[in-house]
Design a protein around this motif. Structure first.
Motif, PDB file in Angstrom:
ATOM      1  N   PHE A 154       0.823  -1.210   0.000  1.00 45.33           N
ATOM      2  CA  PHE A 154       0.000   0.000   0.000  1.00 45.33           C
ATOM      3  C   PHE A 154       0.859   1.263   0.000  1.00 45.33           C
ATOM      4  N   LYS A 155       1.917   1.237   0.773  1.00 44.01           N
ATOM      5  CA  LYS A 155       2.819   2.389   0.824  1.00 44.01           C
ATOM      6  C   LYS A 155       3.458   2.636  -0.537  1.00 44.01           C
ATOM      7  N   LYS A 156       3.898   1.527  -1.178  1.00 40.48           N
ATOM      8  CA  LYS A 156       4.514   1.673  -2.498  1.00 40.48           C
ATOM      9  C   LYS A 156       3.507   2.206  -3.495  1.00 40.48           C
ATOM     10  N   GLN A 157       2.267   1.668  -3.436  1.00 41.81           N
ATOM     11  CA  GLN A 157       1.230   2.141  -4.342  1.00 41.81           C
ATOM     12  C   GLN A 157       0.920   3.623  -4.096  1.00 41.81           C
ATOM     13  N   CYS A 158       0.863   3.999  -2.812  1.00 40.58           N
ATOM     14  CA  CYS A 158       0.599   5.415  -2.498  1.00 40.58           C
ATOM     15  C   CYS A 158       1.712   6.312  -3.022  1.00 40.58           C
ATOM     16  N   GLU A 159       2.969   5.866  -2.833  1.00 36.21           N
ATOM     17  CA  GLU A 159       4.083   6.666  -3.329  1.00 36.21           C
ATOM     18  C   GLU A 159       4.045   6.781  -4.849  1.00 36.21           C
ATOM     19  N   GLU A 160       3.782   5.639  -5.521  1.00 38.32           N
ATOM     20  CA  GLU A 160       3.687   5.686  -6.985  1.00 38.32           C
ATOM     21  C   GLU A 160       2.525   6.560  -7.438  1.00 38.32           C
ATOM     22  N   MET A 161       1.378   6.404  -6.735  1.00 40.08           N
ATOM     23  CA  MET A 161       0.216   7.219  -7.099  1.00 40.08           C
ATOM     24  C   MET A 161       0.492   8.699  -6.849  1.00 40.08           C
ATOM     25  N   GLU A 162       1.153   9.001  -5.742  1.00 38.56           N
ATOM     26  CA  GLU A 162       1.491  10.397  -5.455  1.00 38.56           C
ATOM     27  C   GLU A 162       2.437  10.961  -6.515  1.00 38.56           C
ATOM     28  N   LYS A 166       1.445  13.907  -8.982  1.00 35.23           N
ATOM     29  CA  LYS A 166       2.293  15.108  -9.030  1.00 35.23           C
ATOM     30  C   LYS A 166       2.732  15.400 -10.461  1.00 35.23           C
ATOM     31  N   THR A 167       3.093  14.300 -11.155  1.00 37.11           N
ATOM     32  CA  THR A 167       3.500  14.483 -12.564  1.00 37.11           C
ATOM     33  C   THR A 167       2.341  15.018 -13.382  1.00 37.11           C
ATOM     34  N   GLU A 168       1.165  14.421 -13.183  1.00 34.60           N
ATOM     35  CA  GLU A 168      -0.021  14.885 -13.917  1.00 34.60           C
ATOM     36  C   GLU A 168      -0.362  16.328 -13.549  1.00 34.60           C
ATOM     37  N   ASP A 170       1.700  18.653 -12.400  1.00 32.84           N
ATOM     38  CA  ASP A 170       2.703  19.555 -12.991  1.00 32.84           C
ATOM     39  C   ASP A 170       2.441  19.739 -14.478  1.00 32.84           C
ATOM     40  N   LYS A 171       2.121  18.614 -15.145  1.00 32.31           N
ATOM     41  CA  LYS A 171       1.835  18.712 -16.577  1.00 32.31           C
ATOM     42  C   LYS A 171       0.607  19.567 -16.839  1.00 32.31           C
ATOM     43  N   LEU A 172      -0.437  19.343 -15.977  1.00 33.39           N
ATOM     44  CA  LEU A 172      -1.660  20.129 -16.122  1.00 33.39           C
ATOM     45  C   LEU A 172      -1.402  21.600 -15.840  1.00 33.39           C
ATOM     46  N   ALA A 173      -0.558  21.886 -14.882  1.00 34.55           N
ATOM     47  CA  ALA A 173      -0.227  23.287 -14.567  1.00 34.55           C
ATOM     48  C   ALA A 173       0.488  23.938 -15.741  1.00 34.55           C
ATOM     49  N   GLU A 174       1.400  23.183 -16.343  1.00 35.18           N
ATOM     50  CA  GLU A 174       2.093  23.739 -17.512  1.00 35.18           C
ATOM     51  C   GLU A 174       1.123  24.006 -18.648  1.00 35.18           C
ATOM     52  N   GLU A 175       0.203  23.007 -18.843  1.00 34.05           N
ATOM     53  CA  GLU A 175      -0.781  23.202 -19.904  1.00 34.05           C
ATOM     54  C   GLU A 175      -1.679  24.401 -19.624  1.00 34.05           C
ATOM     55  N   LEU A 176      -2.083  24.533 -18.328  1.00 29.62           N
ATOM     56  CA  LEU A 176      -2.925  25.674 -17.968  1.00 29.62           C
ATOM     57  C   LEU A 176      -2.184  26.997 -18.169  1.00 29.62           C
ATOM     58  N   GLU A 177      -0.916  26.989 -17.796  1.00 31.69           N
ATOM     59  CA  GLU A 177      -0.131  28.215 -18.015  1.00 31.69           C
ATOM     60  C   GLU A 177      -0.040  28.569 -19.511  1.00 31.69           C
TER      61      GLU A 177
END
Length: 211
Positions: A154-162, A166-168, A170-177
């Motif tokens: 669960f911890k590994k999944q949470c870290e991967e999901m986080e 975060k990547t999504e 950041d990408k969405l923020a760049e797209e919004l900018e």
């Protein structure tokens, strides 16, 4: 009891003395002595008297001895009776003691056997309890390991999901900018064009009014 014994001893000693005196009397009696023939007629009367006295004393001693023997027999029988009673009493006491000891030993042996049986039962029970504890400990370890594996997964999944979120983000923020920048440029462009249009219309109206 001591006075009776002393009197019996004294009585026996007197009898022995009497017997000795009789034997001495018989030994010293004129019938036993060899006297000269010339004196035999002179002392015949004395010999007769002495003989009568000796016979009387002998009969008296015999009666006394018989009485003493009878008394000894009675004393012996009393002693035998007392010893027989003592033997019976001792035998009874010994039999009771042996019976009690036998009962005690039988009870102790039964208690010992019961203790051995209880010891075996306790050993079996202890072995069963230890086995149950080992099984419970093994099951607990397995559950703990499973929980640790679930926690780690669960911890590994949470870290991967986080990380993915975060990547999504950041990408969405760049797209919004980029979209906001494009929108700003578009708005600026449209504002400039609208302003020039308004300025041109104003100038055109002004020119028409002047003419």
């Amino acid at each position: 009891m001591t006075s009776k014994k002393a009197s019996k001893a004294k009585f026996l000693s007197e009898d022995l003395n009497d017997l000795l005196n009789v034997s001495q009397f018989l030994k010293d009696s004129p019938t036993k002595k060899k006297v000269p023939k010339r004196q035999r007629t002179e002392i015949s009367e004395e010999e007769g008297i002495a003989k009568l006295i000796g016979q009387y004393q002998t009969n008296s001693k015999k009666k006394k001895l018989e009485v003493n023997v009878e008394a000894c027999k009675e004393s012996r029988q009393k002693i035998l009776n007392v010893m027989s009673n003592q033997l019976e009493t001792r035998k009874e006491k010994c039999d009771n003691l042996l019976k009690n000891l036998s009962e005690v030993m039988t009870q102790l042996e039964a208690d010992s056997n019961a203790m051995k049986d209880n010891e075996k039962k306790l050993e079996h029970l202890t072995a069963a309890v230890v086995k149950c504890m080992q099984q419970a400990s093994t099951a607990h370890k397995q559950k703990l390991k499973a929980l640790k594996d679930i926690y780690a997964s669960f911890k590994k999944q949470c870290e991967e999901m986080e990380f993915d979120h975060k990547t999504e983000t950041d990408k969405l923020a760049e797209e919004l900018e980029d979209d906001i920048r494009k929108l700003q440029q578009k708005l600026i462009s449209e504002t400039k064009r609208s302003g020039w249009e308004n300025l041109r219309r104003t100038i055109f109206h002004a020119m028409q009014n002047d003419f």
